[in-house]
Design a protein around this motif. Structure first.
Motif, mmCIF file in Angstrom:
data_model
loop_
_atom_site.group_PDB
_atom_site.id
_atom_site.type_symbol
_atom_site.label_atom_id
_atom_site.label_comp_id
_atom_site.label_asym_id
_atom_site.label_seq_id
_atom_site.Cartn_x
_atom_site.Cartn_y
_atom_site.Cartn_z
ATOM 1 N N GLU A 1 40.388 36.329 48.186
ATOM 2 C CA GLU A 1 41.415 36.788 47.258
ATOM 3 C C GLU A 1 41.306 38.294 47.024
ATOM 4 N N ASP A 2 42.406 38.889 46.616
ATOM 5 C CA ASP A 2 42.398 40.312 46.303
ATOM 6 C C ASP A 2 41.578 40.560 45.032
ATOM 7 N N ALA A 3 40.800 41.632 45.047
ATOM 8 C CA ALA A 3 39.888 41.928 43.945
ATOM 9 C C ALA A 3 40.627 42.051 42.603
ATOM 10 N N PHE A 4 41.687 42.822 42.599
ATOM 11 C CA PHE A 4 42.360 43.084 41.326
ATOM 12 C C PHE A 4 42.985 41.812 40.758
ATOM 13 N N LYS A 5 43.536 40.986 41.647
ATOM 14 C CA LYS A 5 44.118 39.709 41.190
ATOM 15 C C LYS A 5 43.030 38.822 40.606
ATOM 16 N N PHE A 6 41.913 38.749 41.291
ATOM 17 C CA PHE A 6 40.822 37.890 40.821
ATOM 18 C C PHE A 6 40.297 38.379 39.470
ATOM 19 N N LEU A 7 40.094 39.691 39.367
ATOM 20 C CA LEU A 7 39.543 40.255 38.119
ATOM 21 C C LEU A 7 40.498 40.018 36.945
ATOM 22 N N LYS B 1 38.241 46.988 34.602
ATOM 23 C CA LYS B 1 38.468 45.532 34.588
ATOM 24 C C LYS B 1 37.149 44.782 34.414
ATOM 25 N N ALA B 2 36.124 45.245 35.104
ATOM 26 C CA ALA B 2 34.815 44.585 34.973
ATOM 27 C C ALA B 2 34.270 44.761 33.553
ATOM 28 N N GLU C 1 35.951 45.147 30.848
ATOM 29 C CA GLU C 1 36.735 44.340 29.895
ATOM 30 C C GLU C 1 36.267 42.903 29.867
ATOM 31 N N LYS C 2 35.826 42.407 31.032
ATOM 32 C CA LYS C 2 35.575 40.965 31.147
ATOM 33 C C LYS C 2 34.104 40.567 31.090
ATOM 34 N N ILE C 3 33.193 41.487 31.372
ATOM 35 C CA ILE C 3 31.781 41.071 31.476
ATOM 36 C C ILE C 3 31.247 40.623 30.119
ATOM 37 N N LYS C 4 30.425 39.583 30.151
ATOM 38 C CA LYS C 4 29.861 39.029 28.904
ATOM 39 C C LYS C 4 28.966 40.042 28.205
ATOM 40 N N PRO C 5 28.887 40.025 26.882
ATOM 41 C CA PRO C 5 27.923 40.888 26.189
ATOM 42 C C PRO C 5 26.508 40.593 26.707
ATOM 43 N N GLY C 6 25.751 41.642 26.952
ATOM 44 C CA GLY C 6 24.416 41.459 27.531
ATOM 45 C C GLY C 6 24.474 41.350 29.045
ATOM 46 N N GLY C 7 25.641 41.624 29.600
ATOM 47 C CA GLY C 7 25.824 41.505 31.044
ATOM 48 C C GLY C 7 25.350 42.747 31.786
ATOM 49 N N ILE C 8 25.165 42.569 33.086
ATOM 50 C CA ILE C 8 24.702 43.679 33.935
ATOM 51 C C ILE C 8 25.716 43.911 35.042
ATOM 52 N N LEU C 9 26.073 45.177 35.206
ATOM 53 C CA LEU C 9 27.048 45.548 36.243
ATOM 54 C C LEU C 9 26.370 46.417 37.300
#
Ligand code: SAH
Length: 393
Positions: A278-284, A321-322, A324-332
């Protein structure tokens, strides 16, 4: 050998050992313009020898092979390849029993501008980025066999997409030496199918090895999204690192097939992994907020300087986008492999993305390319891979 004369003062970058001569620096040629890939001697405007290199038609007109007057022959390639191999052995990368995947020649980083060689177990994949390296390919291949001293059976040449098409060289991908169907390589104990016949680059992104390994250490118990997964490298490390679940996404169906194959090769009947073409932006946009470890490793957004602004906007949008969506305490884990995007450019783009999502973000690691992709200190352009590991509150 044909001589090339520079304009006054245009020798300055060469005195600092920079390996490129731009076409605008050239005043004249002896006996007319050289052929594509010809070896030429370079002289200053005062007629002093300064370098020897491969000529090509284009903005980079000469790629320097040596700053000394020497013959470029079999023994020259053999000496340069030996230096590259000895370095990889001395830093442990070519002798690690858990790893047989590494870069042996990294262009300017190994004083061989225009040449890339990656090793996958007993096969080398060689890539020419200049007509000169293309013309010397057989001599280089033979020298490589000698230098690798029994550790190599096959050399695959893969330059169809990397040579300037205007040079009319008609390169064909194929084995220069040997031939093998066994395309399974090992990286830190994990197995990967390497598609050197049709895959991107030399078939695998060798440059993310250390970063994938670091990711493995953060995976425990986490819900992982590997965006732009290609061969599934980060996914396989996350699974080994005891991730709770791993989702891999790539717009290419072929990449998803490779990812599934590589997961199965290491973890048969694995139920924690799902792959999406799938396209990244659509998935995100529609993925929700279940992930607490996200990897963003997009293709180079800018291949040329002109595309820089658009590329930075691309990085901002993607990272926002990442965030906005990543859980608190998340790692990017977020990367850029565009050469024209500097470390500061990239960091600013990620900073802007974090601010637009109003998240508190701390930098845990600043990542780059591994030691088998060395940066020639006189050629800072060779530093291309940038990554940040971020803790998002
Ligand atoms: N992380 C990988 C390398 C990524 S290469 C590794 O460790 O090996 C970049 C990948 O992005 C390619 O496989 C390409 O197919 C994919 N890609 C390019 N544009 C995309 C898009 N818009 N959405 C999703 N994937 C995309």
């Amino acid at each position: 050998m044909r001589r090339v004369f520079l304009k006054p003062k245009k020798e300055e970058s060469l005195q600092r050992f920079h390996p490129w001569i731009f076409s605008g620096a050239i005043a004249s040629f002896e006996n007319g313009q050289p052929e594509e890939g010809e070896i030429v001697e370079v002289y200053t405007s005062k007629k002093n020898f300064i370098a020897i290199g491969h000529y090509q038609i284009g903005s980079i007109a000469i790629r320097v092979l040596s700053f000394q007057q020497e013959t470029i022959d079999y023994s020259f390639w053999q000496r340069r390849l030996q230096i590259a191999y000895t370095m990889r052995k001395s830093i442990g990368i070519a002798t690690d029993p858990t790893n047989n995947t590494y870069r042996l020649v990294h262009g300017e980083g190994d004083n061989l501008s225009g040449l890339i060689i990656d090793i996958y177990d007993r096969t080398a994949v060689m890539q020419a980025h200049s007509p000169g390296m293309h013309l010397s390919r057989m001599e280089i291949a033979k020298a490589l066999m000698e230098v690798m001293d029994g550790h190599l059976d096959n050399i695959y040449y893969k330059s169809e997409t990397t040579l300037p098409f205007k040079a009319d060289l008609f390169p064909e991908n194929g084995f220069l030496i040997g031939g093998s169907d066994n395309n399974i390589a090992m990286e830190y104990g994990l197995k990967f199918h390497v598609d050197w016949l049709k895959g991107q680059k030399t078939g695998f992104f060798v440059d993310q090895r250390e970063n994938r390994s670091l990711l493995g250490k953060y995976a425990e118990g986490r819900t992982v999204l590997n965006m732009f997964c290609y061969t599934g490298g980060f996914s396989v490390y996350a699974l080994r690192g005891n991730a709770k679940s791993v989702d891999s996404v790539d717009s290419s169906a072929k990449a998803i097939e490779l990812t599934n194959q590589n997961v199965a090769l290491n973890f048969p009947n694995e139920s924690r992994h799902t792959a999406y073409a799938e396209d990244a932006f659509k998935f995100l946009d529609k993925m929700g907020d279940r992930y607490d470890l996200i990897i963003l490793d997009p293709p180079a957004f800018a291949k040329h300087r002109d595309a820089l602004r658009n590329a930075l906007q691309g990085y901002r949008k993607l990272n926002a986008k990442a965030f906005e969506k990543i859980k608190p305490g998340g790692i990017l884990f977020t990367f850029s492999c565009s050469q024209v995007v500097t470390k500061d450019n990239f960091r600013t783009a990620v900073f802007t993305a974090a601010a637009s999502a109003k998240r508190k973000v701390r930098i845990l690691h600043q990542l780059t390319q591994p030691a088998d992709h060395p940066i020639n200190i006189y050629h800072p352009e060779g530093e291309y891979l940038k990554g940040l590991v971020l803790y998002v509150e």
